[in-house]
Scaffold this motif. Structure first.
Motif, mmCIF file in Angstrom:
data_model
loop_
_atom_site.group_PDB
_atom_site.id
_atom_site.type_symbol
_atom_site.label_atom_id
_atom_site.label_comp_id
_atom_site.label_asym_id
_atom_site.label_seq_id
_atom_site.Cartn_x
_atom_site.Cartn_y
_atom_site.Cartn_z
ATOM 1 N N PRO A 8 42.659 3.434 3.294
ATOM 2 C CA PRO A 8 42.102 4.772 3.530
ATOM 3 C C PRO A 8 43.215 5.815 3.649
ATOM 4 O O PRO A 8 44.328 5.495 4.059
ATOM 5 C CB PRO A 8 41.369 4.638 4.867
ATOM 6 N N ILE A 9 42.903 7.040 3.299
ATOM 7 C CA ILE A 9 43.892 8.120 3.390
ATOM 8 C C ILE A 9 44.251 8.358 4.850
ATOM 9 O O ILE A 9 43.381 8.485 5.703
ATOM 10 C CB ILE A 9 43.353 9.402 2.738
ATOM 11 N N GLY A 10 45.543 8.407 5.121
ATOM 12 C CA GLY A 10 46.023 8.704 6.456
ATOM 13 C C GLY A 10 46.040 7.534 7.412
ATOM 14 O O GLY A 10 46.228 7.719 8.606
ATOM 15 N N TYR A 11 45.869 6.304 6.942
ATOM 16 C CA TYR A 11 45.860 5.145 7.825
ATOM 17 C C TYR A 11 47.174 4.388 7.714
ATOM 18 O O TYR A 11 47.723 4.233 6.634
ATOM 19 C CB TYR A 11 44.704 4.196 7.478
ATOM 20 N N VAL A 12 47.678 3.916 8.859
ATOM 21 C CA VAL A 12 48.870 3.086 8.893
ATOM 22 C C VAL A 12 48.603 1.958 9.881
ATOM 23 O O VAL A 12 47.839 2.125 10.842
ATOM 24 C CB VAL A 12 50.122 3.907 9.282
ATOM 25 N N GLY A 13 49.193 0.804 9.654
ATOM 26 C CA GLY A 13 48.984 -0.336 10.542
ATOM 27 C C GLY A 13 49.454 -0.064 11.959
ATOM 28 O O GLY A 13 48.780 -0.396 12.928
ATOM 29 N N SER A 14 50.626 0.533 12.121
ATOM 30 C CA SER A 14 51.177 0.840 13.438
ATOM 31 C C SER A 14 51.961 2.144 13.364
ATOM 32 O O SER A 14 52.989 2.216 12.691
ATOM 33 C CB SER A 14 52.084 -0.289 13.920
ATOM 34 N N ALA A 15 51.476 3.143 14.065
ATOM 35 C CA ALA A 15 52.154 4.435 14.083
ATOM 36 C C ALA A 15 53.505 4.326 14.771
ATOM 37 O O ALA A 15 54.461 5.011 14.400
ATOM 38 C CB ALA A 15 51.287 5.487 14.765
ATOM 39 N N VAL A 16 53.604 3.449 15.764
ATOM 40 C CA VAL A 16 54.869 3.280 16.484
ATOM 41 C C VAL A 16 55.933 2.700 15.557
ATOM 42 O O VAL A 16 57.086 3.143 15.559
ATOM 43 C CB VAL A 16 54.662 2.384 17.730
ATOM 44 N N MET A 17 55.564 1.726 14.734
ATOM 45 C CA MET A 17 56.521 1.136 13.792
ATOM 46 C C MET A 17 56.919 2.141 12.717
ATOM 47 O O MET A 17 58.079 2.196 12.312
ATOM 48 C CB MET A 17 55.949 -0.128 13.147
ATOM 49 N N LEU A 18 55.973 2.945 12.263
ATOM 50 C CA LEU A 18 56.306 3.986 11.289
ATOM 51 C C LEU A 18 57.287 4.969 11.901
ATOM 52 O O LEU A 18 58.271 5.357 11.262
ATOM 53 C CB LEU A 18 55.051 4.714 10.822
#
Length: 148
Positions: A57-67
């Motif tokens: 999905p647009i704007g989804y990431v598994g972990s914002a902290v890791m990003l």
């Protein structure tokens, strides 16, 4: 000013001239083969990144902290999309510079990333407020051993 859009074509032209001076017509033909190969490799990488991003999905990431931990200034948008495997949610009007994108994870944490000329300049991690846990507090009406 963005010198890359000028330096790369000038560098390729210098490479063509130097190869012609060294090997005649065989030199520029070899350089042309290398430039075409580089272009095809870049195109293939870009298509692979976009195919992977198409599945999320647009704007989804598994972990914002890791990003947040992996981001560095100067990284281009394609590299960030490859890291997140998702296109970012555009927060600014289309065509404006700087561009701001947001990636959100399942815990509602999100990273807002700002791009100037397609490169990361700054980013900010935002985590949702956690409700205070009252179960860990001591009861105030407990009888102490000294009372009786």
């Amino acid at each position: 000013m963005n010198f890359r859009k000028y330096l790369i074509p000038i560098g390729i032209a210098c490479l063509f001239i130097a190869s012609y001076n060294a090997w005649g017509w065989q030199g520029p033909i070899t350089v042309l083969g290398g430039v075409v190969m580089w272009g095809l490799l870049h195109y293939t990488r870009m298509m692979n990144v976009m195919q992977k991003a198409n599945k999320s999905p647009i704007g989804y990431v598994g972990s914002a902290v890791m990003l947040n931990a992996k981001l560095r200034p100067g990284v281009n948008l394609l590299h960030v999309v490859a890291m997140t495997r998702s296109l970012g949610e555009l927060l600014t009007p289309e065509g404006t510079d700087p561009e701001r994108y947001r990636w959100t994870d399942g815990t509602r944490s999100f990273v807002d990333v700002e791009f100037v000329n397609g490169r990361v300049t700054k980013w900010e991690l935002t985590r949702p407020q956690q409700p205070e846990d009252h179960a860990s507090e001591r009861p105030t009406d407990a009888i102490s051993p000294t009372q009786s």
